[in-house]
Write an enzyme that holds these catalytic residues in place. Structure first.
Site, short mmCIF file in Angstrom:
data_model
loop_
_atom_site.label_atom_id
_atom_site.label_comp_id
_atom_site.label_asym_id
_atom_site.label_seq_id
_atom_site.Cartn_x
_atom_site.Cartn_y
_atom_site.Cartn_z
N HIS A 154 -7.61 -4.44 9.99
CA HIS A 154 -7.24 -4.22 8.58
C HIS A 154 -5.99 -5.00 8.20
O HIS A 154 -5.13 -5.28 9.04
CB HIS A 154 -7.10 -2.72 8.24
CG HIS A 154 -5.94 -2.01 8.86
ND1 HIS A 154 -6.07 -0.87 9.62
CD2 HIS A 154 -4.59 -2.23 8.80
CE1 HIS A 154 -4.88 -0.44 9.99
NE2 HIS A 154 -3.97 -1.26 9.52
N ASP A 160 0.85 -1.19 0.00
CA ASP A 160 0.00 0.00 0.00
C ASP A 160 0.88 1.24 0.00
O ASP A 160 2.09 1.16 0.24
CB ASP A 160 -0.94 0.00 1.22
CG ASP A 160 -0.29 -0.52 2.49
OD1 ASP A 160 0.95 -0.47 2.60
OD2 ASP A 160 -1.01 -0.97 3.40
N GLU A 173 -9.64 -1.34 5.18
CA GLU A 173 -10.28 -1.04 6.46
C GLU A 173 -11.58 -1.84 6.59
O GLU A 173 -12.08 -2.38 5.60
CB GLU A 173 -10.58 0.47 6.52
CG GLU A 173 -9.34 1.36 6.51
CD GLU A 173 -8.62 1.41 7.86
OE1 GLU A 173 -8.67 0.42 8.62
OE2 GLU A 173 -7.98 2.45 8.15
C1 F6R Z 1 1.52 -1.72 6.32
C2 F6R Z 1 0.12 -2.08 6.35
C3 F6R Z 1 -0.69 -2.14 7.60
C4 F6R Z 1 0.08 -2.56 8.83
C5 F6R Z 1 -0.84 -2.55 10.04
C6 F6R Z 1 -0.11 -2.91 11.32
O1 F6R Z 1 2.02 -1.74 4.99
O2 F6R Z 1 -0.39 -2.32 5.32
O3 F6R Z 1 -1.75 -3.05 7.40
O4 F6R Z 1 0.61 -3.83 8.65
O5 F6R Z 1 -1.40 -1.27 10.18
O6 F6R Z 1 0.84 -1.93 11.60
P1 F6R Z 1 1.92 -2.14 12.76
O7 F6R Z 1 2.76 -3.27 12.32
O8 F6R Z 1 2.68 -0.84 12.78
O9 F6R Z 1 1.15 -2.42 13.99
#
Ligand code: F6R
Length: 259
Positions: A137, A66, A142
């Site tokens: 997500h 993303d 989302e």
């Molecule tokens: C990142 C992404 C998000 C994260 C998710 C968890 O490219 O697509 O889905 O993997 O928000 O984020 P962290 O690992 O920072 O808790």
């Protein structure tokens, strides 16, 4: 789906790094990379192995899950900049072989379709690393995301923007829109590896792994995937009903059966 529960975040990083290194050592691979905090330990371990001369990415491609819409191309928090800083600038992946959706295109829907075409043209993603958001997500799909979605524009929830505010000067600076691989795009990868660390992830992990398959918890699509591995530290596994079974299965895993 296989759920691997290990004591610490460091153990989880070791397991996931091992899966990536085994794949890349076997053949040129297309790796799907996630940003965020969850994979950082994994990336550090892989970089260490690369520096020790034990793994090369020279024949690999890597693709982003993303990207934010609305940041300047040279903004330090674009996901391309983050993944380069945290990972790919420290291995021998050619910069031109790191691919992401073109969030600066005038026609974003066309850019999304081009990105799905690019992934197909690479022969598909061999291994997609995933984190999970507190709201369930994956990528930036989302709650409410179509279970049949492909790469498209999404609006971030307030909760996700608040979560990600730690990387910006203020929550207001976090972009509202993103291009994200859709749930079908993600599911097209041959192997999904979802990594979650810490108590904050325990509820979304339980919903994704043991709850109903629902757009309200987009990560629950992993239940439909023929080869999905969920790697958790004990804290992130804290709400799983079948945790003892997962531990027993992993402890007794035959040596001939790789993750
Ligand atoms: C990142 C992404 C998000 C994260 C998710 C968890 O490219 O697509 O889905 O993997 O928000 O984020 P962290 O690992 O920072 O808790």
């Amino acid at each position: 789906m296989e759920v691997v529960i290990v004591p610490t975040a460091d153990d989880a990083a070791r397991v996931v790094a091992g899966v990536v290194i085994r794949l890349v050592t076997a053949r040129p691979a297309v790796l799907g990379l996630a940003t965020g905090s969850s994979p950082l330990g994994t990336y550090r371990r892989i970089v260490d192995e690369h520096r020790a001369g034990r793994v090369s990415f020279a024949a690999c491609d890597a693709v982003l899950l993303d990207e934010y819409v609305g940041l300047a191309p040279d903004h330090p928090e674009t996901y391309r900049a983050v993944i380069r800083r945290d990972f790919t600038d420290h291995i021998d992946l050619a910069p031109e072989r790191l691919h992401g959706p073109d969030v600066w295109a005038a026609d974003l829907p066309a850019a999304c379709a081009r990105y799905d075409g690019l992934l197909a043209g690479l022969g598909g993603v061999d291994l997609q690393l995933l984190g999970i958001g507190a709201d369930g997500h994956v990528g930036f799909n989302e709650p409410g995301s179509s279970l049949r979605s492909r790469t498209r524009v999404k609006t971030l929830t307030k909760a996700t923007r608040t979560d990600n505010a730690r990387f910006f000067a203020s929550a207001d600076e976090v972009p509202r829109h993103v291009l994200t691989q859709g749930l079908v795009t993600i599911s097209d990868a041959r192997h999904l590896v979802l990594l979650a660390i810490g108590e904050r992830k325990a509820v979304p992990v339980a919903r994704a792994v043991e709850g109903p398959i629902t757009a309200s918890c987009p990560a629950s699509v992993i239940q439909l995937h023929p080869h999905a591995t969920v790697v958790l530290d004990e804290a992130a596994a804290g709400e799983l009903e079948l945790a003892d079974y997962y531990r027993e299965a992993y402890a007794g895993k035959p040596s001939w059966q790789a993750l």
